[in-house]
Design an enzyme around this catalytic site. Structure first.
Site, PDB file in Angstrom:
ATOM      1  N   ASP A 103      13.140  15.524 -28.041  1.00  0.00           N
ATOM      2  CA  ASP A 103      14.098  14.483 -27.736  1.00  0.00           C
ATOM      3  C   ASP A 103      13.325  13.172 -27.643  1.00  0.00           C
ATOM      4  OD1 ASP A 103      16.448  13.223 -26.639  1.00  0.00           O
ATOM      5  OD2 ASP A 103      17.017  15.182 -25.855  1.00  0.00           O
ATOM      6  N   ASP A 205      17.962   9.887 -29.002  1.00  0.00           N
ATOM      7  CA  ASP A 205      18.936   9.606 -27.957  1.00  0.00           C
ATOM      8  C   ASP A 205      19.699   8.312 -28.264  1.00  0.00           C
ATOM      9  OD1 ASP A 205      19.685  10.466 -25.135  1.00  0.00           O
ATOM     10  OD2 ASP A 205      19.108   8.389 -24.731  1.00  0.00           O
ATOM     11  N   GLU A 268      21.886  11.141 -31.972  1.00  0.00           N
ATOM     12  CA  GLU A 268      23.002  11.302 -31.035  1.00  0.00           C
ATOM     13  C   GLU A 268      23.907  10.089 -31.189  1.00  0.00           C
ATOM     14  OE1 GLU A 268      24.241  11.574 -26.325  1.00  0.00           O
ATOM     15  OE2 GLU A 268      22.638  10.262 -27.000  1.00  0.00           O
ATOM     16  N   HIS A 329      24.253  18.957 -22.882  1.00  0.00           N
ATOM     17  CA  HIS A 329      24.001  18.738 -21.461  1.00  0.00           C
ATOM     18  C   HIS A 329      24.803  17.589 -20.863  1.00  0.00           C
ATOM     19  CE1 HIS A 329      21.658  15.878 -23.638  1.00  0.00           C
ATOM     20  NE2 HIS A 329      21.398  15.219 -22.533  1.00  0.00           N
ATOM     21  N   ASP A 330      25.589  16.908 -21.683  1.00  0.00           N
ATOM     22  CA  ASP A 330      26.388  15.788 -21.174  1.00  0.00           C
ATOM     23  C   ASP A 330      27.870  16.127 -21.071  1.00  0.00           C
ATOM     24  OD1 ASP A 330      24.169  14.058 -21.088  1.00  0.00           O
ATOM     25  OD2 ASP A 330      24.412  13.561 -23.211  1.00  0.00           O
TER      26      ASP A 330
HETATM   27  C1  GLC Z   1      22.107  10.422 -23.825  1.00  0.00           C
HETATM   28  C2  GLC Z   1      21.673  11.680 -23.128  1.00  0.00           C
HETATM   29  C3  GLC Z   1      22.130  11.628 -21.704  1.00  0.00           C
HETATM   30  C4  GLC Z   1      21.493  10.426 -21.047  1.00  0.00           C
HETATM   31  C5  GLC Z   1      21.785   9.159 -21.816  1.00  0.00           C
HETATM   32  C6  GLC Z   1      20.901   8.046 -21.389  1.00  0.00           C
HETATM   33  O1  GLC Z   1      23.469  10.320 -23.931  1.00  0.00           O
HETATM   34  O2  GLC Z   1      22.149  12.792 -23.813  1.00  0.00           O
HETATM   35  O3  GLC Z   1      21.836  12.794 -21.003  1.00  0.00           O
HETATM   36  O4  GLC Z   1      21.951  10.312 -19.730  1.00  0.00           O
HETATM   37  O5  GLC Z   1      21.554   9.319 -23.191  1.00  0.00           O
HETATM   38  O6  GLC Z   1      19.594   8.256 -21.824  1.00  0.00           O
END
Ligand code: GLC
Length: 539
Positions: A103, A205, A268, A329-330
């Site tokens: 990541d 990310d 993402e 995980h979100d």
């Molecule tokens: C992404 C991650 C998340 C995080 C956010 C800020 O969306 O998946 O878990 O809180 O970025 O880095």
């Protein structure tokens, strides 16, 4: 394995598995998962049949956002282990013919990162412009109306240097200024560091956040905002995200990856399909896989999902490789969104669609969102908006390995409580149970790997109605498959008006159906899905 698959790359034919490292396997009794723990479970992942492992951040971090606030991009947090552990992990992953995806969080650092400490030290520090600093408005307020995803303003006042800095997430996560060439170089160097160590790819990310409007214009009010939504959604982030220049950055990252052999990049990106597909880049020189979150975002209704699949297939650029995700995980887990029975149908959908599937750890045993008592909530998103039930903790609980104390996850006290039903829902039990979610996942993955039509074949929609959807997968010269999925809890009929065929059910969510010979008149139970190998066809 047939020759046809040689024409494809590992991230096209493979299945990706996401590990949330805090919660996968602890090896030292501190209640937090670590790299040694992952090492211990690699044989499990190999048995399951996944091809690549993506690990959420393992770098040094104050953990304000559980590792997504990085204070050193080229180290390992001692909680997770050391660089030596990491080297060992990569070696062992590769020894099992699997790939490792890290990541990368390039949009923002931790406020404790030396870059930010320097940047905030004075207005004329050479790193001042590595972040987004602005003067207040004449009334002293923040430079514009941008909001933080985690609640409140996106701007934080710095007493010492009397300017605001921008943070799309927590104030402990200041956004980097990606228009600055030195920032670009610094992050490309970070990527080099890990690529040289043998990492096979990155999950980038919040890729769509990386560049902001040059004029920092106010975002417009969202006319569809409703009170139950996160406060961030009060505005449409049209100037703070998805700016055209972001594609130049993605292209630079891609160029670096292409200078190594066989590496890849997932982005993402939470955007509507038409926007999402632009992240494949001009001539496909952007992200290899812009994450497609439709199965997470859309209501679980057959017609809606069927239309979304076709819309996506239709929108993909030439040579753009599709991908699908059910959870991460979100987001709430799939079992908690659609129910445990329907989650089996969802698994069949994920693993029969065209495009790379990503499985979130624990979904393969049907883990559900765990109720975390109010006083135990740890996720900043949950803590900052306590009245909205937005905590992500429930989907991040420890992996349930067996029925022993703490589910085999740790010998200490888990950092987040376990599902109280772990003695009934765990890997060990499910391995022995032919009707389990785990064996469904494993068999789906195996079938997908064995059958070229399912790995790389074309997708063609057959029909859908209020309850079910059906499609075929076919690779030239190989058996064709018809997949029929009942997305409702009531029985349904598959009775296409014009088709005739015969076939054999090779896999079903209810194994009792397997092996039966069927024709075009099929009735399915509620929450049932079947994969049919077509033998004789009008299809
Ligand atoms: C992404 C991650 C998340 C995080 C956010 C800020 O969306 O998946 O878990 O809180 O970025 O880095």
């Amino acid at each position: 394995m047939s020759e046809i698959k040689n024409d494809y790359l590992w991230w096209q034919t493979g299945v990706v598995y996401q590990i949330y490292p805090r919660s996968f396997q602890d090896s030292n009794g501190d209640g937090i998962g670590d790299l040694q723990g992952i090492l211990k479970r690699l044989d499990y992942l190999q048995w399951l049949g996944v091809d690549a492992v993506w690990i959420s951040p393992i770098y040094p971090s104050p953990m304000a956002d559980f590792g997504y606030d990085i204070s050193d991009y080229i180290g390992i947090h001692p909680l997770f282990g050391s660089l030596d552990d990491f080297d060992r992990l990569i070696q062992e992953v590769h020894a099992r013919k699997m790939k490792l995806i890290l990541d990368l969080v390039p949009n923002h650092t931790s406020d404790q990162h030396p870059w930010f400490l320097e940047s905030r030290s004075s207005r004329d520090n050479p790193k001042r412009d590595w972040y987004i600093w602005k003067n207040p408005r004449p009334d002293g307020g923040p430079p514009n109306n941008w909001l933080s995803v985690f609640g409140g303003s996106g701007w934080e006042w710095d007493e010492k240097t009397e300017q605001y800095y921008y943070h799309a997430f927590l104030k402990e996560q200041p956004d980097l200024n990606w228009r600055h060439p030195e920032v670009q170089q610094a992050m490309l160097n970070v990527m080099r560091f890990w690529l040289d160590r043998g990492v096979d790819g990155f999950r980038i990310d919040v890729m769509w956040h990386m560049i902001k409007d040059l004029q920092l214009r106010d975002n417009p009010v969202n006319p569809d905002y409703q009170n139950h939504m996160a406060t961030y959604e009060q505005l449409l982030p049209v100037y703070s995200t998805d700016q055209p220049e972001v594609h130049e950055i993605v292209q630079k990252m891609r160029k670096l990856l292409d200078s190594y052999s066989d590496r890849m990049m997932i982005g993402e990106i939470y955007l509507p399909i038409q926007k999402l597909v632009t992240y494949y880049g001009i001539d496909g020189k952007g992200a290899h896989l812009p994450f497609n979150f439709q199965l997470i975002s859309l209501p679980w209704e057959a017609k809606v999902i069927a239309a979304a699949i076709d819309q996506y297939e239709g929108a993909l650029p030439a040579n753009g490789w599709p991908n699908w995700v059910l959870g991460n995980h979100d987001q709430p887990r799939i079992t908690s969104r659609v129910g445990i029975q329907q989650a089996r149908v969802a698994a069949m959908l994920l693993l029969t669609l065209r495009g790379t599937p990503t499985i979130y750890y624990g979904d393969e045993i049907g883990m559900r969102d765990v109720p975390i008592p109010f006083q135990e909530v740890q996720d900043p998103q949950g803590l900052n908006m306590p009245d909205k039930n937005l905590s992500r903790d429930p989907a991040r609980t420890p992996m349930q390995w067996d029925a022993s104390l703490q589910a085999g996850f740790t010998e200490g006290k888990p950092w987040l409580r376990l599902d109280r039903a772990f003695q009934r829902t765990n890997v060990q039990l499910q391995k022995e149970d032919p009707y389990s979610m785990l064996l469904l996942y494993k068999r789906l993955i195996d079938l997908r790997h064995i059958e070229p039509s399912l790995t790389v074949g074309d997708y063609t929609p057959v029909c859908s109605d209020n309850q079910m959807l059906a499609f075929t997968r076919h690779a030239e010269g190989h058996p064709k498959f018809l997949i029929i999925l009942n997305l409702s809890h009531r029985p349904c009929y598959f009775k296409p008006s014009t088709l005739t065929f015969t076939g054999t059910v090779v896999m079903a969510t209810s194994p009792e159906l397997e092996g039966s010979v069927v024709d075009e008149n099929i009735s399915l139970s509620g929450d049932e899905g079947v994969i049919i190998r077509i033998t004789d066809t009008g299809l």
